[in-house]
Design an enzyme around this catalytic site. Structure first.
Site, PDB file in Angstrom:
ATOM      1  CB  SER A 145       8.085   1.473   7.031  1.00 17.28           C
ATOM      2  OG  SER A 145       9.190   0.748   6.553  1.00 17.28           O
ATOM      3  CG  HIS A 172      -2.011   1.522   5.936  1.00 15.11           C
ATOM      4  ND1 HIS A 172      -0.848   2.204   6.179  1.00 15.11           N
ATOM      5  CD2 HIS A 172      -1.712   0.632   4.952  1.00 15.11           C
ATOM      6  CE1 HIS A 172       0.111   1.763   5.397  1.00 15.11           C
ATOM      7  NE2 HIS A 172      -0.394   0.810   4.640  1.00 15.11           N
ATOM      8  NE  ARG A 176       2.426   5.315  -1.296  1.00 15.13           N
ATOM      9  CZ  ARG A 176       2.395   6.480  -0.663  1.00 15.13           C
ATOM     10  NH1 ARG A 176       1.822   7.537  -1.225  1.00 15.13           N
ATOM     11  NH2 ARG A 176       2.918   6.611   0.539  1.00 15.13           N
ATOM     12  CE  LYS A 206       1.598  -3.083   7.886  1.00 16.32           C
ATOM     13  NZ  LYS A 206       0.905  -2.094   7.028  1.00 16.32           N
ATOM     14  CB  THR A 207       5.061  -7.743   7.136  1.00 16.18           C
ATOM     15  OG1 THR A 207       4.519  -6.624   6.420  1.00 16.18           O
ATOM     16  CG2 THR A 207       5.005  -8.973   6.263  1.00 16.18           C
ATOM     17  NE  ARG A 245       6.798  -1.490  -1.698  1.00 16.53           N
ATOM     18  CZ  ARG A 245       6.194  -1.674  -0.522  1.00 16.53           C
ATOM     19  NH1 ARG A 245       5.491  -2.773  -0.306  1.00 16.53           N
ATOM     20  NH2 ARG A 245       6.279  -0.773   0.432  1.00 16.53           N
ATOM     21  CG  ASP A 303      -0.960  -2.506   2.853  1.00 12.55           C
ATOM     22  OD1 ASP A 303      -0.342  -2.066   3.835  1.00 12.55           O
ATOM     23  OD2 ASP A 303      -1.054  -1.869   1.788  1.00 12.55           O
ATOM     24  CE  LYS A 357      -0.555   1.445   0.147  1.00 13.61           C
ATOM     25  NZ  LYS A 357      -1.215   0.709   1.265  1.00 13.61           N
TER      26      LYS A 357
END
Length: 539
Positions: free
Chosen positions: A239, A221, A60, A243-244, A323, A258, A201
């Site tokens: 990041s 988020h 982004r 989390k994932t 990604r 997410d 986003k």
């Protein structure tokens, strides 16, 4: 190639100025694959996924995002570096130029929902000049059935044309690329960037505006999963905090990875898919993601092993931000529909490279709101050029880049929901113990998993707790599967005086960061701040 489109829908496009000779409407993934190959937009991999490049932009461009400042947004949007203002007149000029560019172009249009809960869904129409980005929208949003499509009337429109650029001097913006959000006309314009995450986003930012402002729903988020007994857990984290990894639990169903909303009765996913990093991906590390990379998935900016169609996930010659996008049904243990009950447990994940924060601690409402607004983690030496020692990083609500409203707005809704539900909020440090980075060691993943499992299963409800001298959080003195000496961080340091100095240093960083929010925070939120003077007295 078929020419798709219902006449009334074509008229809808005409009504906003788009006149195209070829409009491909709500194509299936198979049809979009054909288009991707015909247009040479990507290549097939040996798993059936398609691999594409996002050109110059591999992430982004948050400094090139603007929000129209008008009568509706002037007194509601949190203006500043995150939400840069652009005038309605400038938006209209860029819009007119973009419409001219799209004249007679081949377009891919699809309709979808943001939000799994029908009560809070946003109906969105996506207009893309690239077939693969239209497939991205198919993956990342919730697709209506045939009956719903017949009566679909969009509430928001996203127009994305990566090839379209503008003269920044003419329009008073930074660069020739842009992402423009108009909350009055309900339009997002994305130009000059091939990174599809701008679409995702952009709509997330819109949900972050309307749900709290109009519906009293907390937009978040975060990732979320649900246990066999129906207990929902929510995971916040920037990041590198896990989390994932930590929300991917084979014993629990994934609600989403997410973006979510918290209503009075549920947690619901905003999305219909996942958008995961794949740098250094292996089946052993992330089996769910590995197995999801099949027909329908889109790999961005990856590369093949020589003379094969096998992806080399260690190849970062284009970017480390490689990604994959895939629909939720590519995950075996995905919850369908992606809705759960109100959460029983919330986890704030942080990678504390200072070695100060406890591996797990319990927060009261004031502390939860304070840490939510703070959104803390730390970078370590070697992660970026110029970083030679731990560096504190703060991102409000664990997602400042996507917040149209002031962070305290979201924090107050969180506090209200905590008081109205029997929810536990935990601060989990996946970072260093026994000293700061360079001295101590990284917390073992098996211990972090054991602590989260213990919290989820209620095994920390009846143990003894002790309050942290500086941060005031409650630390359990025992946890199944975890050595008790790890639970109180000061006990893992050889030099207790040095620990107190470091705790005071980190507390001051928290409080310094919070100064920009303090004028908008109430006493309860302010009560959650660390008391750094106490640490000074101990040194």
């Amino acid at each position: 190639m078929r020419q798709d489109g219902i006449r009334s829908k074509i008229s809808d496009l005409y009504s906003i100025g788009i006149k195209s000779a070829k409009v491909h409407w709500n194509y299936t993934p198979a049809e979009l694959y054909e288009e991707i190959m015909r247009r040479d937009e990507g290549m097939m991999t040996d798993t059936g996924a398609v691999m594409v490049d996002t050109s110059a932009f591999t992430g982004r461009a948050p400094k090139d995002k603007y929000v129209v400042k008008d009568e509706k947004s002037e007194n509601t949007v949190w203006w500043g570096e995150i939400n840069q203002a652009i005038s309605p007149e400038t938006f209209d000029e860029i819009y007119d130029e973009m419409i001219k560019y799209l004249y007679n172009k081949e377009l891919y249009v699809r309709e979808g929902y943001a939000g799994a809960d029908p009560k809070y869904q946003l109906k969105v129409r996506f207009v893309n000049t690239q077939a693969w980005q239209n497939l991205f929208c198919f993956n990342m949003f919730i697709n209506p059935n045939r009956e719903e499509l017949e009566s679909f009337e969009p509430e928001f429109t996203v127009i994305d044309a990566p090839e379209f650029i503008v003269d920044p001097k003419r329009f008073g913006i930074r660069h020739s690329n842009f992402a423009l959000v108009n909350l009055t006309k309900n339009i997002i314009l994305v130009g000059g960037s091939g990174y599809a995450g701008e679409i995702k986003k952009g709509i997330f930012s819109v949900m972050n505006y309307h749900l709290p402002e109009d519906k009293g729903v907390l937009s978040m988020h975060c990732s979320a999963n649900i246990g066999e007994k129906g207990d929902t857990a929510v995971f916040f984290g920037l990041s590198g905090t896990g989390k994932t990894t930590l929300s991917a639990d084979p014993n629990r169903k994934l609600i989403g990875d997410d973006e979510h909303g918290w209503t009075d009765t549920s947690i619901f996913n905003f999305e219909g898919g996942c958008y995961a990093k794949v740098v250094n991906l292996t089946r052993e590390k992330e089996p769910e993601i590995w197995d999801a990379i099949k027909f329908g998935a889109i790999l961005e900016n990856t590369r093949f092993f020589d003379d094969t169609r096998t992806v080399n996930f260690e190849d970062t010659r284009v970017t480390e931000n490689t990604r994959v996008s895939y629909p939720l049904d590519h995950i075996k243990n995905a919850a369908q529909p992606s809705i759960g009950d109100v959460p029983k447990n919330i986890f704030f994940l942080t990678c504390d490279a200072y070695g100060v924060l406890p591996p797990i601690s319990k927060l009261d409402p004031g502390q939860a709101m304070f840490h939510f607004i703070s959104g803390y983690t730390a970078k370590v030496a070697g992660t970026e050029m110029g970083i030679t020692e731990p560096q504190a990083t703060f991102s409000a609500c664990f997602g400042a880049a996507f917040l149209p409203l002031h962070p305290t707005k979201y924090a107050k809704i969180l506090g209200e929901k905590m008081k109205n539900t029997d929810v536990n909020v935990w601060l989990v440090n996946t970072g260093w113990t026994g000293g700061a980075y360079g001295v101590g060691s990284r917390m073992k993943l098996k211990y972090t998993r054991a602590m989260i499992t213990a919290a989820l299963e209620g095994q920390l409800e009846n143990v003894e707790y002790v309050k942290h001298d500086v941060f005031g959080v409650e630390m359990p003195k025992e946890c199944p599967g975890v050595p008790s000496e790890l639970l109180l961080p000061i006990n893992t340091w050889e030099n207790k005086t040095e620990y107190n100095k470091m705790a005071n240093l980190l507390a001051n960083k928290f409080n310094k960061n919070f100064e920009k929010y303090s004028d908008f925070a109430d006493e309860e939120i302010l009560s959650g701040a660390p008391k750094s003077d106490e640490a000074l007295e101990k040194v």
